[in-house]
Design a protein around this motif. Sequence first.
Motif, PDB file in Angstrom:
ATOM      1  N   TYR A   1     -38.115 -13.575 -69.500  1.00 11.42           N
ATOM      2  CA  TYR A   1     -37.977 -13.022 -70.674  1.00 11.42           C
ATOM      3  C   TYR A   1     -38.953 -13.894 -71.440  1.00 11.42           C
ATOM      4  CZ  TYR A   1     -33.144 -12.484 -69.949  1.00 11.42           C
ATOM      5  OH  TYR A   1     -31.241 -11.569 -69.506  1.00 11.42           O
ATOM      6  N   PRO A   2     -40.123 -12.953 -72.020  1.00 12.16           N
ATOM      7  CA  PRO A   2     -40.999 -13.808 -72.375  1.00 12.16           C
ATOM      8  C   PRO A   2     -40.412 -14.857 -73.729  1.00 12.16           C
ATOM      9  CG  PRO A   2     -41.025 -11.281 -73.137  1.00 12.16           C
ATOM     10  CD  PRO A   2     -39.348 -11.615 -72.897  1.00 12.16           C
ATOM     11  N   GLY A   3     -41.477 -15.881 -73.255  1.00  3.05           N
ATOM     12  CA  GLY A   3     -41.135 -17.298 -73.901  1.00  3.05           C
ATOM     13  C   GLY A   3     -40.478 -18.231 -73.003  1.00  3.05           C
ATOM     14  N   THR A   4     -39.927 -17.502 -71.885  1.00  3.97           N
ATOM     15  CA  THR A   4     -38.547 -18.771 -71.653  1.00  3.97           C
ATOM     16  C   THR A   4     -39.100 -19.108 -70.364  1.00  3.97           C
ATOM     17  OG1 THR A   4     -37.215 -16.802 -70.549  1.00  3.97           O
ATOM     18  CG2 THR A   4     -36.806 -17.316 -72.745  1.00  3.97           C
ATOM     19  N   GLU A   5     -40.319 -19.121 -69.267  1.00  2.44           N
ATOM     20  CA  GLU A   5     -40.304 -19.347 -68.572  1.00  2.44           C
ATOM     21  C   GLU A   5     -40.352 -20.894 -68.045  1.00  2.44           C
ATOM     22  OE1 GLU A   5     -43.046 -16.084 -69.914  1.00  2.44           O
ATOM     23  OE2 GLU A   5     -42.054 -17.163 -70.233  1.00  2.44           O
ATOM     24  N   LEU A   6     -40.513 -21.629 -68.988  1.00  7.90           N
ATOM     25  CA  LEU A   6     -40.038 -23.336 -68.273  1.00  7.90           C
ATOM     26  C   LEU A   6     -38.526 -23.275 -67.690  1.00  7.90           C
ATOM     27  CD1 LEU A   6     -41.421 -26.213 -68.867  1.00  7.90           C
ATOM     28  CD2 LEU A   6     -39.925 -25.932 -71.175  1.00  7.90           C
ATOM     29  N   TYR A   7     -37.822 -22.362 -68.013  1.00  2.00           N
ATOM     30  CA  TYR A   7     -36.671 -22.685 -67.747  1.00  2.00           C
ATOM     31  C   TYR A   7     -35.724 -20.836 -67.577  1.00  2.00           C
ATOM     32  CZ  TYR A   7     -35.030 -20.419 -72.347  1.00  2.00           C
ATOM     33  OH  TYR A   7     -34.740 -20.223 -73.375  1.00  2.00           O
ATOM     34  N   ARG A   8     -36.886 -20.003 -66.287  1.00  3.44           N
ATOM     35  CA  ARG A   8     -35.855 -19.111 -65.937  1.00  3.44           C
ATOM     36  C   ARG A   8     -37.125 -18.960 -64.547  1.00  3.44           C
ATOM     37  NH1 ARG A   8     -32.662 -15.567 -68.942  1.00  3.44           N
ATOM     38  NH2 ARG A   8     -31.720 -16.979 -71.071  1.00  3.44           N
ATOM     39  N   TRP A   9     -36.875 -18.937 -63.606  1.00  3.18           N
ATOM     40  CA  TRP A   9     -38.132 -18.646 -63.092  1.00  3.18           C
ATOM     41  C   TRP A   9     -37.358 -16.851 -62.701  1.00  3.18           C
ATOM     42  CZ3 TRP A   9     -38.005 -23.141 -58.951  1.00  3.18           C
ATOM     43  CH2 TRP A   9     -39.047 -24.542 -59.808  1.00  3.18           C
ATOM     44  N   GLY A  10     -38.618 -16.594 -62.184  1.00  2.00           N
ATOM     45  CA  GLY A  10     -38.973 -14.897 -62.297  1.00  2.00           C
ATOM     46  C   GLY A  10     -39.335 -14.415 -60.480  1.00  2.00           C
ATOM     47  N   ILE A  11     -38.762 -14.056 -59.356  1.00  3.04           N
ATOM     48  CA  ILE A  11     -38.665 -13.302 -58.018  1.00  3.04           C
ATOM     49  C   ILE A  11     -39.751 -12.548 -57.928  1.00  3.04           C
ATOM     50  CG2 ILE A  11     -36.896 -15.282 -57.724  1.00  3.04           C
ATOM     51  CD1 ILE A  11     -35.514 -12.859 -56.899  1.00  3.04           C
ATOM     52  N   LYS A  12     -40.617 -11.790 -57.280  1.00  3.49           N
ATOM     53  CA  LYS A  12     -40.950 -11.023 -56.655  1.00  3.49           C
ATOM     54  C   LYS A  12     -40.748  -9.939 -55.636  1.00  3.49           C
ATOM     55  CE  LYS A  12     -45.081 -13.342 -57.889  1.00  3.49           C
ATOM     56  NZ  LYS A  12     -46.628 -13.640 -58.245  1.00  3.49           N
TER      57      LYS A  12
END
Length: 443
Positions: free
Chosen positions: A165-176
């Motif tokens: 979710y926008p602004g949560t990249e510090l503690y959420r990692w996306g995968i491609k």
Amino acid sequence: MKRAPWIILALLCQFTAQAVEVKALVGGMLIDGFNDHPIQNSVVIIRDDKIAAVGTMGKLAIPEGAEIISTEGMTVMPGLWDMHVHLQINGHADYKHWHSTYPPRFEKEIMPASAHQLLMAGVTTARDLGAPLDAIIEVRDAINRGDIPGPTMYVSGPFIQKKPYPGTELYRWGIKNPKDARAKVKKLADGGVDVIKLIDQDEMTEAELHAVVDEAHKYNLPVVAHAHRPKEILMGLKAGVDNFEHTGLSTAPEYPPEVMAGLRERAAQMNIGPLFWTPTVEGLFNYDYVKNNTEKLDNDSWHLDMPEDIIKDIKQSIEHPERLPYFQITSKRKPTLKRKFKQLIDAGVVLMVGTDSGIPLKFHSQSTWNELDIWVREMGVSSMEAIRGATYWPSVMMKKDHEVGTITAGKYADIIAVKGDVLRYINLLQNVDMVIKHGKRVK
């Protein structure tokens, strides 16, 4: 000057006697975590950080020189586990504000305060499921070194999901893609996490989800996954998830037949171990009460070690709990909780106590006993089984039952004591009188 051998031996014996700390907890009603009934007039001998012996008064001798601690009139039991906490948050109602303001203060101020609050509440072990990687690893290790007080921590670091979710990249990692999924899990494993946390796995492809679970299991890391939606559960079951979290964001009255069939089938496969579930119901169940009885929020136990400016900010954010967007649908979800909780029991999954502690209005100093209270008072779970869900079963799930989880000779002395009979009045756990972690009395 040379000393006679007998003098050297005497000095060595004296040094050994001084180095070994022996405690005896005497007289309490003991819930050891194994027996179906408590042990009256118990004696627990602690030698340094381990439990040396367990017995009863008049039958188990107390070592000479032991520190005797009376537990008369108290319930003595294993230290609690909370299987779903977030040390990086502590009740603040505005996530966007919190995560744009306080990350620089997570590691040195907020996370240590949260950990200390959990420990004072009788939580001697906890599992953090979502935090910045470097910060949570450092806090976990600082606790283990004895630099700061807190429970023994098992941590996931950042969530793995399809797209943060926008602004949560510090503690959420996306995968491609599957390759990237494996790479992210490997990075977490190399970083030292104890468990992998999945969220929104129904937005992934099956190949991506299987890559996450397979890679985690390759590193002997259990996989924990959200269970808010039926598809999340079904995909998680197919991929081999070890532990589901929550009872669902949906207002649907119950889990659909295909989910129940999948749960029963997986729960029956005991050759691969139990299917674990952390329902985290108390935050949802208690919201209406908290909204209408805000004095509860003034309990200052959550102020421990927290800087004054942050306490002020949290207070301002929860001044009007009835207006919080986070809970606007909660009143519609609450009537479904009992039914879903019962369905999980009927399906044969193993329930564990976890709270999502740190979410809006939920403080680390209070969440765990509230969850136990709701299990017993509202969900119909016996006090003994609820306590097992907060002691024995979490230790089994994390494969640490040879070390902790029960009051058994040879295990670490993680023990709490509470005045009164907890089996009759589970809410007595809101005031834990004594906390011993690894043999040291910390409260």
